[in-house]
Design a protein around this motif. Structure first.
Motif, PDB file in Angstrom:
ATOM      1  N   GLY A  33       0.789  -1.220   0.000  1.00 11.29           N
ATOM      2  CA  GLY A  33       0.000   0.000   0.000  1.00 11.29           C
ATOM      3  C   GLY A  33       0.823   1.272   0.000  1.00 11.29           C
ATOM      4  N   SER A  34       2.151   1.169   0.109  1.00 13.52           N
ATOM      5  CA  SER A  34       2.997   2.359   0.102  1.00 13.52           C
ATOM      6  C   SER A  34       3.091   2.929  -1.313  1.00 13.52           C
ATOM      7  CB  SER A  34       4.394   2.020   0.616  1.00 13.52           C
ATOM      8  OG  SER A  34       5.048   1.140  -0.285  1.00 13.52           O
ATOM      9  N   THR A  35       3.609   4.125  -1.413  1.00 11.38           N
ATOM     10  CA  THR A  35       3.760   4.773  -2.714  1.00 11.38           C
ATOM     11  C   THR A  35       4.696   3.968  -3.609  1.00 11.38           C
ATOM     12  OG1 THR A  35       3.432   6.919  -1.659  1.00 11.38           O
ATOM     13  CG2 THR A  35       4.379   6.926  -3.865  1.00 11.38           C
ATOM     14  N   ALA A  36       5.796   3.475  -3.039  1.00 11.68           N
ATOM     15  CA  ALA A  36       6.748   2.683  -3.822  1.00 11.68           C
ATOM     16  C   ALA A  36       6.103   1.396  -4.327  1.00 11.68           C
ATOM     17  CB  ALA A  36       7.984   2.365  -2.989  1.00 11.68           C
ATOM     18  N   SER A  37       5.293   0.748  -3.490  1.00 12.92           N
ATOM     19  CA  SER A  37       4.657  -0.494  -3.927  1.00 12.92           C
ATOM     20  C   SER A  37       3.542  -0.226  -4.939  1.00 12.92           C
ATOM     21  CB  SER A  37       4.119  -1.294  -2.737  1.00 12.92           C
ATOM     22  OG  SER A  37       3.023  -0.647  -2.150  1.00 12.92           O
ATOM     23  N   GLU A  38       2.912   0.931  -4.867  1.00 13.15           N
ATOM     24  CA  GLU A  38       1.911   1.286  -5.878  1.00 13.15           C
ATOM     25  C   GLU A  38       2.560   1.481  -7.242  1.00 13.15           C
ATOM     26  OE1 GLU A  38      -0.240   4.642  -4.405  1.00 13.15           O
ATOM     27  OE2 GLU A  38      -1.330   3.448  -2.917  1.00 13.15           O
ATOM     28  N   ARG A  39       3.743   2.114  -7.254  1.00 14.30           N
ATOM     29  CA  ARG A  39       4.471   2.258  -8.522  1.00 14.30           C
ATOM     30  C   ARG A  39       4.905   0.899  -9.054  1.00 14.30           C
ATOM     31  NH1 ARG A  39       6.817   6.944  -5.885  1.00 14.30           N
ATOM     32  NH2 ARG A  39       8.576   5.655  -5.282  1.00 14.30           N
ATOM     33  N   ALA A  40       5.346   0.021  -8.170  1.00 17.08           N
ATOM     34  CA  ALA A  40       5.738  -1.329  -8.583  1.00 17.08           C
ATOM     35  C   ALA A  40       4.539  -2.091  -9.132  1.00 17.08           C
ATOM     36  CB  ALA A  40       6.364  -2.083  -7.407  1.00 17.08           C
ATOM     37  N   LEU A  41       3.392  -1.925  -8.507  1.00 15.04           N
ATOM     38  CA  LEU A  41       2.174  -2.585  -8.976  1.00 15.04           C
ATOM     39  C   LEU A  41       1.790  -2.089 -10.368  1.00 15.04           C
ATOM     40  CD1 LEU A  41      -0.242  -4.467  -8.437  1.00 15.04           C
ATOM     41  CD2 LEU A  41      -1.387  -2.509  -7.395  1.00 15.04           C
ATOM     42  N   ALA A  42       1.874  -0.788 -10.587  1.00 13.75           N
ATOM     43  CA  ALA A  42       1.539  -0.237 -11.901  1.00 13.75           C
ATOM     44  C   ALA A  42       2.464  -0.794 -12.981  1.00 13.75           C
ATOM     45  CB  ALA A  42       1.618   1.287 -11.872  1.00 13.75           C
ATOM     46  N   TYR A  43       3.743  -0.896 -12.674  1.00 12.53           N
ATOM     47  CA  TYR A  43       4.695  -1.462 -13.636  1.00 12.53           C
ATOM     48  C   TYR A  43       4.386  -2.937 -13.887  1.00 12.53           C
ATOM     49  CZ  TYR A  43       9.046  -2.630 -15.957  1.00 12.53           C
ATOM     50  OH  TYR A  43       9.977  -3.063 -16.853  1.00 12.53           O
ATOM     51  N   ALA A  44       4.103  -3.669 -12.804  1.00 12.00           N
ATOM     52  CA  ALA A  44       3.824  -5.103 -12.932  1.00 12.00           C
ATOM     53  C   ALA A  44       2.546  -5.358 -13.725  1.00 12.00           C
ATOM     54  CB  ALA A  44       3.723  -5.733 -11.542  1.00 12.00           C
ATOM     55  N   VAL A  45       1.548  -4.501 -13.587  1.00  8.83           N
ATOM     56  CA  VAL A  45       0.316  -4.644 -14.362  1.00  8.83           C
ATOM     57  C   VAL A  45       0.633  -4.529 -15.849  1.00  8.83           C
ATOM     58  CG1 VAL A  45      -1.875  -3.530 -14.940  1.00  8.83           C
ATOM     59  CG2 VAL A  45      -1.287  -3.916 -12.565  1.00  8.83           C
ATOM     60  N   GLY A  46       1.405  -3.515 -16.215  1.00  6.08           N
ATOM     61  CA  GLY A  46       1.787  -3.348 -17.613  1.00  6.08           C
ATOM     62  C   GLY A  46       2.606  -4.509 -18.127  1.00  6.08           C
ATOM     63  N   MET A  47       3.511  -5.014 -17.305  1.00  6.98           N
ATOM     64  CA  MET A  47       4.348  -6.149 -17.699  1.00  6.98           C
ATOM     65  C   MET A  47       3.504  -7.408 -17.909  1.00  6.98           C
ATOM     66  SD  MET A  47       7.660  -7.440 -15.629  1.00  6.98           S
ATOM     67  CE  MET A  47       8.614  -8.810 -16.193  1.00  6.98           C
ATOM     68  N   ALA A  48       2.574  -7.668 -16.992  1.00  4.63           N
ATOM     69  CA  ALA A  48       1.705  -8.838 -17.121  1.00  4.63           C
ATOM     70  C   ALA A  48       0.779  -8.704 -18.320  1.00  4.63           C
ATOM     71  CB  ALA A  48       0.891  -9.037 -15.844  1.00  4.63           C
ATOM     72  N   PHE A  49       0.290  -7.500 -18.577  1.00  5.30           N
ATOM     73  CA  PHE A  49      -0.590  -7.270 -19.718  1.00  5.30           C
ATOM     74  C   PHE A  49       0.146  -7.533 -21.029  1.00  5.30           C
ATOM     75  CE2 PHE A  49      -2.422  -4.380 -22.922  1.00  5.30           C
ATOM     76  CZ  PHE A  49      -3.703  -4.910 -22.983  1.00  5.30           C
ATOM     77  N   ARG A  50       1.366  -6.996 -21.154  1.00  3.66           N
ATOM     78  CA  ARG A  50       2.148  -7.204 -22.376  1.00  3.66           C
ATOM     79  C   ARG A  50       2.521  -8.664 -22.577  1.00  3.66           C
ATOM     80  NH1 ARG A  50       4.141  -2.468 -20.332  1.00  3.66           N
ATOM     81  NH2 ARG A  50       5.905  -3.483 -19.355  1.00  3.66           N
ATOM     82  N   ALA A  51       2.745  -9.386 -21.480  1.00  7.47           N
ATOM     83  CA  ALA A  51       3.122 -10.795 -21.581  1.00  7.47           C
ATOM     84  C   ALA A  51       1.910 -11.711 -21.702  1.00  7.47           C
ATOM     85  CB  ALA A  51       3.946 -11.210 -20.360  1.00  7.47           C
TER      86      ALA A  51
END
Length: 173
Positions: free
Chosen positions: A46-64
């Protein structure tokens, strides 16, 4: 687009109930749902850093074209009671943050693009993220970086994970 049926985003969202054992939840996802095999594991608190990581991971999972395994590691504290020569035991502290995070994630619009599951684990963050990555044969583990005082003194989670993981670790600043 005859012949193609697109599922509603709400049908693709999955939240694993924290009352179910972690093994049965992991087995049900890995053995029955191929979307989570070779998925992307992301640590989320729930931290700001983990929210940024989640956003990146969503894009990575979507592309894959794979699933997203979101892991929240609950707090565990060592007990101060020594029973004879036995080492101190670790006690699970009730952590209701997983339920709150699950509700927040269920309402998040950016997660509608990928199938996802939220897992709660207890223990060392690095060990648990790597263990989930191994269970799901994940392609990568995504974590946010920490810039705090404790991270500099004890070593950050991202740094420790990058040194010991057997799969790619992506650290999002």
């Amino acid at each position: 687009m005859a012949g193609y049926e697109l599922p509603e985003p709400s049908d693709r969202k999955r939240v694993v109930d924290s009352t179910t054992p972690a093994e049965s939840a992991a087995d049900s996802c890995t053995s029955q749902d191929p979307a989570f095999q070779h998925g992307v594991v992301v640590g989320f608190d729930g931290s700001t850093a983990s929210e940024r990581a989640l956003a990146y991971a969503v894009g990575m999972a979507f592309r894959a074209g794979s699933g997203l395994i979101i892991v929240h590691v609950a707090n565990r504290l060592p007990t101060t009671v020594w029973a004879g020569c036995e080492p101190p035991a670790l006690v699970d502290v009730p952590d209701h943050r997983t339920e709150v995070l699950g509700m927040e994630l269920a309402c998040a619009d950016h997660l509608a693009e990928v199938p996802w599951v939220l897992l709660e684990r207890g223990g060392d963050i690095c060990h648990e993220l790597e263990e989930v990555g191994r269970e799901y044969a994940a392609d990568a583990i995504v974590v946010g970086s920490t810039h705090g005082f404790l991270g500099r003194v004890f070593g950050s989670v991202s740094g420790r994970l990058a040194r010991r993981a057997s799969r790619p670790v992506i650290v999002i600043p």
